[in-house]
Design a protein around this motif. Structure first.
Motif, PDB file in Angstrom:
ATOM      1  N   TRP A 181       0.863  -1.172   0.000  1.00 14.57           N
ATOM      2  CA  TRP A 181       0.000   0.000   0.000  1.00 14.57           C
ATOM      3  C   TRP A 181       0.903   1.226   0.000  1.00 14.57           C
ATOM      4  O   TRP A 181       1.623   1.468   0.961  1.00 14.57           O
ATOM      5  N   ALA A 182       0.896   1.980  -1.095  1.00 10.86           N
ATOM      6  CA  ALA A 182       1.762   3.153  -1.204  1.00 10.86           C
ATOM      7  C   ALA A 182       1.333   4.236  -0.211  1.00 10.86           C
ATOM      8  O   ALA A 182       0.138   4.437   0.018  1.00 10.86           O
ATOM      9  N   LYS A 183       2.297   4.921   0.367  1.00  9.21           N
ATOM     10  CA  LYS A 183       1.978   5.920   1.398  1.00  9.21           C
ATOM     11  C   LYS A 183       2.622   7.280   1.161  1.00  9.21           C
ATOM     12  O   LYS A 183       2.355   8.223   1.912  1.00  9.21           O
ATOM     13  N   GLU A 184       3.478   7.389   0.144  1.00  9.54           N
ATOM     14  CA  GLU A 184       4.180   8.646  -0.073  1.00  9.54           C
ATOM     15  C   GLU A 184       3.735   9.293  -1.384  1.00  9.54           C
ATOM     16  O   GLU A 184       3.640   8.630  -2.417  1.00  9.54           O
ATOM     17  N   ALA A 185       3.454  10.592  -1.324  1.00  3.28           N
ATOM     18  CA  ALA A 185       3.058  11.359  -2.501  1.00  3.28           C
ATOM     19  C   ALA A 185       2.995  12.822  -2.111  1.00  3.28           C
ATOM     20  O   ALA A 185       3.175  13.178  -0.932  1.00  3.28           O
ATOM     21  N   ARG A 186       2.717  13.661  -3.079  1.00  2.00           N
ATOM     22  CA  ARG A 186       2.571  15.090  -2.781  1.00  2.00           C
ATOM     23  C   ARG A 186       1.433  15.323  -1.792  1.00  2.00           C
ATOM     24  O   ARG A 186       1.507  16.169  -0.905  1.00  2.00           O
ATOM     25  N   TYR A 187       0.337  14.544  -1.959  1.00  2.00           N
ATOM     26  CA  TYR A 187      -0.800  14.628  -1.048  1.00  2.00           C
ATOM     27  C   TYR A 187      -1.116  13.232  -0.523  1.00  2.00           C
ATOM     28  O   TYR A 187      -1.054  12.254  -1.275  1.00  2.00           O
ATOM     29  N   THR A 188      -1.461  13.126   0.747  1.00  2.39           N
ATOM     30  CA  THR A 188      -1.856  11.852   1.351  1.00  2.39           C
ATOM     31  C   THR A 188      -3.081  12.093   2.220  1.00  2.39           C
ATOM     32  O   THR A 188      -3.331  13.239   2.636  1.00  2.39           O
ATOM     33  N   PRO A 189      -3.862  11.050   2.563  1.00  2.00           N
ATOM     34  CA  PRO A 189      -3.754   9.649   2.130  1.00  2.00           C
ATOM     35  C   PRO A 189      -4.400   9.447   0.764  1.00  2.00           C
ATOM     36  O   PRO A 189      -4.508  10.399  -0.017  1.00  2.00           O
ATOM     37  N   GLY A 190      -4.869   8.228   0.500  1.00  2.00           N
ATOM     38  CA  GLY A 190      -5.471   7.863  -0.770  1.00  2.00           C
ATOM     39  C   GLY A 190      -4.609   6.840  -1.489  1.00  2.00           C
ATOM     40  O   GLY A 190      -3.526   6.467  -1.008  1.00  2.00           O
ATOM     41  N   GLN A 191      -5.100   6.350  -2.632  1.00  2.00           N
ATOM     42  CA  GLN A 191      -4.367   5.358  -3.408  1.00  2.00           C
ATOM     43  C   GLN A 191      -4.801   5.444  -4.862  1.00  2.00           C
ATOM     44  O   GLN A 191      -6.002   5.563  -5.161  1.00  2.00           O
ATOM     45  N   VAL A 192      -3.803   5.388  -5.768  1.00  2.00           N
ATOM     46  CA  VAL A 192      -4.040   5.462  -7.205  1.00  2.00           C
ATOM     47  C   VAL A 192      -3.517   4.189  -7.850  1.00  2.00           C
ATOM     48  O   VAL A 192      -2.435   3.712  -7.510  1.00  2.00           O
ATOM     49  N   TRP A 193      -4.305   3.647  -8.794  1.00  2.00           N
ATOM     50  CA  TRP A 193      -3.858   2.512  -9.604  1.00  2.00           C
ATOM     51  C   TRP A 193      -3.871   2.945 -11.065  1.00  2.00           C
ATOM     52  O   TRP A 193      -4.914   3.372 -11.581  1.00  2.00           O
ATOM     53  N   CYS A 194      -2.724   2.848 -11.705  1.00  2.00           N
ATOM     54  CA  CYS A 194      -2.563   3.286 -13.083  1.00  2.00           C
ATOM     55  C   CYS A 194      -2.627   2.079 -14.008  1.00  2.00           C
ATOM     56  O   CYS A 194      -1.873   1.119 -13.830  1.00  2.00           O
ATOM     57  N   PRO A 195      -3.499   2.100 -15.016  1.00  2.00           N
ATOM     58  CA  PRO A 195      -3.619   0.943 -15.914  1.00  2.00           C
ATOM     59  C   PRO A 195      -2.520   0.934 -16.966  1.00  2.00           C
ATOM     60  O   PRO A 195      -1.833   1.948 -17.174  1.00  2.00           O
ATOM     61  N   PRO A 196      -2.343  -0.179 -17.655  1.00  2.00           N
ATOM     62  CA  PRO A 196      -1.393  -0.214 -18.778  1.00  2.00           C
ATOM     63  C   PRO A 196      -1.783   0.810 -19.845  1.00  2.00           C
ATOM     64  O   PRO A 196      -2.961   1.086 -20.065  1.00  2.00           O
ATOM     65  N   GLY A 197      -0.780   1.382 -20.482  1.00  2.00           N
ATOM     66  CA  GLY A 197      -1.041   2.312 -21.565  1.00  2.00           C
ATOM     67  C   GLY A 197      -1.221   3.749 -21.141  1.00  2.00           C
ATOM     68  O   GLY A 197      -1.390   4.633 -21.987  1.00  2.00           O
TER      69      GLY A 197
END
Length: 295
Positions: A181-197
Motif C-alpha cells: 500500500w503506497a503511502k508517499e506522494a505530494r498529497y496523502t492519504p489515498g491510493q491510485v492505480w494506473c492501468p497499462p497504456g
C-alpha cells in the motif's frame, strides 16, 4: 339446486387451481436490481432509490478536468476550470443531459441514463477552437460514505477500505488487503492505480500503487454487505480511492487537437451482492477491458 351445486363445484375447483398451482420464482434479474432515478443539485449528480442507504448516492460530477504531468504537481495547477450546465432532465427522471464548458474552450456533452440497477454515461468531448487542449482526463468523484456505513466527513478516512475492492491478478481484492500500500506522494492519504497504456506521470497526485489493476472495475459493498456498487469508464485514466470516502474510475480524454473529438462511455452498477453477475454485466459492457487483461 343442481345449478347451485354445479356452480359451487366450479368455484371450489377454481380456488384449488389458484392456490395449488406453483408460482414461478422471480427471475434473478428482478430480485438483483432495482429502478434508479436521477437528480441534479448544484454540481451534484444524484442517483436515487428507496433501496439505497439514505436513499441516494451523490457524485461530484464533474469534480475536475486535468492536465498531464499531474502525478507530482500542485493540484491547483493540474485542474482546468470548467462550468457544467443542466441541459435537460426527462419527466421520469431517468435521462439527464449535461454540458461542460472547459475554460480552454473544450465542450463536453454528457447523456446519463438510469435504469434498473444501472446508470450509463455517453460522453462526447469536442475541441471547437484553433488551439490544442491539454484536457487529458476528468474526475467524477463518487461519494460512498453513506453506502458503506461510514461518516461522509472526518474520522479515520481509511475506515471504509474493508468494504471497497479492485481486481488484482483477476481476483476481487478488498482495499484493506491490498499489499503493498503506497503511502508517499505530494498529497496523502489515498491510493491510485494506473492501468497499462497510461503514463504514470499523468495521474492523481496521491500515493501511486506499484500494482497494476486487472481491469477497470472498482467498487464497494454496502454497510450490511447486501448490496454492491461498481463503476467503470472506457477509456479510463486511473482507478482512485480518495479522502472523501470516494471511489473513482476517472475517464480519459487524452488532449484534443483543434477540431478533434473523443467519445467516452461509462457505467455504474447497483444491485445485490452477486460478484459473478456483476462480472457478466461488466464483460457485456466493456469486453475490451477483460480481453486486454488476458493478454
Amino acid at each position: 339446486m343442481q345449478n347451485l351445486s354445479t356452480g359451487l363445484l366450479w368455484f371450489v375447483a377454481a380456488l384449488c387451481v389458484l392456490f395449488l398451482t406453483p408460482v414461478p420464482p422471480a427471475r434473478a434479474e428482478e430480485v438483483s436490481s432495482f429502478p434508479l432515478t436521477l437528480a441534479r443539485e448544484k454540481n451534484w449528480l444524484i442517483i436515487r432509490s428507496p433501496r439505497l442507504p439514505r436513499g441516494e448516492i451523490r457524485i461530484n460530477y464533474l469534480e475536475a478536468y486535468c492536465r498531464p504531468d499531474s502525478t507530482t504537481a500542485d493540484w491547483h495547477k493540474t485542474t482546468i476550470g470548467h462550468k457544467t450546465e443542466l441541459v435537460s432532465l426527462s419527466d421520469d427522471r431517468q435521462t439527464m443531459r449535461l454540458r461542460c464548458t472547459v475554460n480552454d474552450g473544450v465542450v463536453v456533452d454528457h447523456e446519463i441514463v438510469a435504469s434498473d440497477g444501472e446508470v450509463s454515461f455517453q460522453i462526447r468531448a469536442t475541441n471547437p477552437t484553433k488551439v490544442a487542449s491539454a484536457a487529458t482526463w476528468a474526475q467524477p468523484c463518487i461519494r460512498l460514505g453513506d453506502f458503506t456505513g461510514f461518516a461522509n466527513e472526518g474520522g479515520d478516512l481509511d475506515d471504509y477500505l474493508p468494504r471497497c475492492f479492485i481486481f488484482l491478478d483477476g481476483k476481487l481484492t478488498r482495499l484493506s488487503e491490498v499489499r503493498p500500500w503506497a503511502k508517499e506522494a505530494r498529497y496523502t492519504p489515498g491510493q491510485v492505480w494506473c492501468p497499462p497504456g497510461v503514463s504514470r506521470k499523468d495521474v492523481n497526485p496521491r500515493p501511486l500503487s506499484p500494482l497494476v489493476p486487472s481491469h477497470g472495475l472498482i467498487g464497494c459493498f454496502s454497510h450490511d454487505e447486501e448490496l454492491l456498487f461498481a463503476v467503470a469508464f472506457e477509456p479510463y485514466q486511473e482507478l482512485f480511492q480518495g479522502v472523501a470516502r470516494c471511489l473513482h474510475s476517472d475517464f480519459r480524454i487524452g488532449g484534443l487537437q483543434p477540431g478533434e473529438s473523443q467519445s467516452i462511455r461509462g457505467r455504474i452498477y447497483l444491485g445485490s451482492n452477486d460478484v459473478q453477475r456483476l462480472l457478466k454485466r461488466y464483460e457485456r459492457d466493456f469486453p475490451e477491458h477483460l480481453k486486454n487483461a488476458m493478454k
